[in-house]
Write an enzyme that holds these catalytic residues in place. Sequence first.
Site, PDB file in Angstrom:
ATOM      1  N   PRO A   2       0.824  -1.218   0.000  1.00 49.60           N
ATOM      2  CA  PRO A   2       0.000   0.000   0.000  1.00 49.60           C
ATOM      3  C   PRO A   2       0.856   1.264   0.000  1.00 49.60           C
ATOM      4  O   PRO A   2       1.813   1.365   0.753  1.00 49.60           O
ATOM      5  CB  PRO A   2      -0.801  -0.102   1.304  1.00 49.60           C
ATOM      6  N   GLU A   3       0.515   2.184  -0.871  1.00 50.05           N
ATOM      7  CA  GLU A   3       1.182   3.483  -0.929  1.00 50.05           C
ATOM      8  C   GLU A   3       0.203   4.538  -0.404  1.00 50.05           C
ATOM      9  O   GLU A   3      -0.860   4.206   0.106  1.00 50.05           O
ATOM     10  CB  GLU A   3       1.590   3.806  -2.374  1.00 50.05           C
TER      11      GLU A   3
END
Length: 267
Positions: A2-3
């Site tokens: 996840p960014e």
Amino acid sequence: VPELPEVETIARGLQRVLPGKRIERVEILWHRTVDARSLAVASMAGDAVRSVGRIGKFVAMTLASGRTLVIHLRMTGRLTVVDNRVEPPYLRFAMRFTDGTKLAFSDARKFGRIRLLAGRPEDQLGIGIDPLSPRLDDRVFASLLARRTTPIKVWLLDQRKLAGVGNIYACEALYRARVRPRTRAGRLTKAARRRLLRSLRAVLQRAIARRGSSVDDYVDAEGLKGGFQNLLAVYGRAGQPCRRCRTPIKRIELAQRGTFFCPACQR
Ligand SMILES: [Zn+2]
């Protein structure tokens, strides 16, 4: 992994349900999930959740006591709010609330980390400025890039400079700005720098609006997949035609990370 847009989506989901909940106790099911530098997480018993937000790629839960619980999801970390009796698979950490629910942190690969902090979390996490922060203007961006000899793609991933950008959105922002990933950060023209900052923000905002990209097995706090993966222009599209000029998208490795770009229209 996840960014920024995925973590933002998760944090917003938790913000809808957690504020006001009182913590009964916490359970550590895998000892390494709690960072060794953390304050004792057991001391959260009796505290309450004030709000949930995002700092870089961390989910940040502010407690009524003023302390902050930061959660780094890494590869497979997942946060869900469930009934106390539910035991999700790969459960590593749980925060039980007095209302019969709990925040469950599941993590198949065990790379995720949780850390309880007192004081300003940004200082202790050693992370740079948020790309969506209004403090980051063209002048500040230019000063961060000045004299850097790192390829711009690698620079964008350095969390000590810019917090939250990962491989997917770095590739997408460079494509949108028509900047070649290998260009040395300090050698970008003024015009290219401005395009890059605007592109980075546009890509991140559009991804947040679509609840992130589900490229691996990412789901948000409500168990929903993101919708931005279908709109990716270069990431994961090696060999497929560029959407601007039809040249096949190229994949190279930069600092061991797959890097996608159009060799014709990114200069
Ligand atoms: Zn192209």
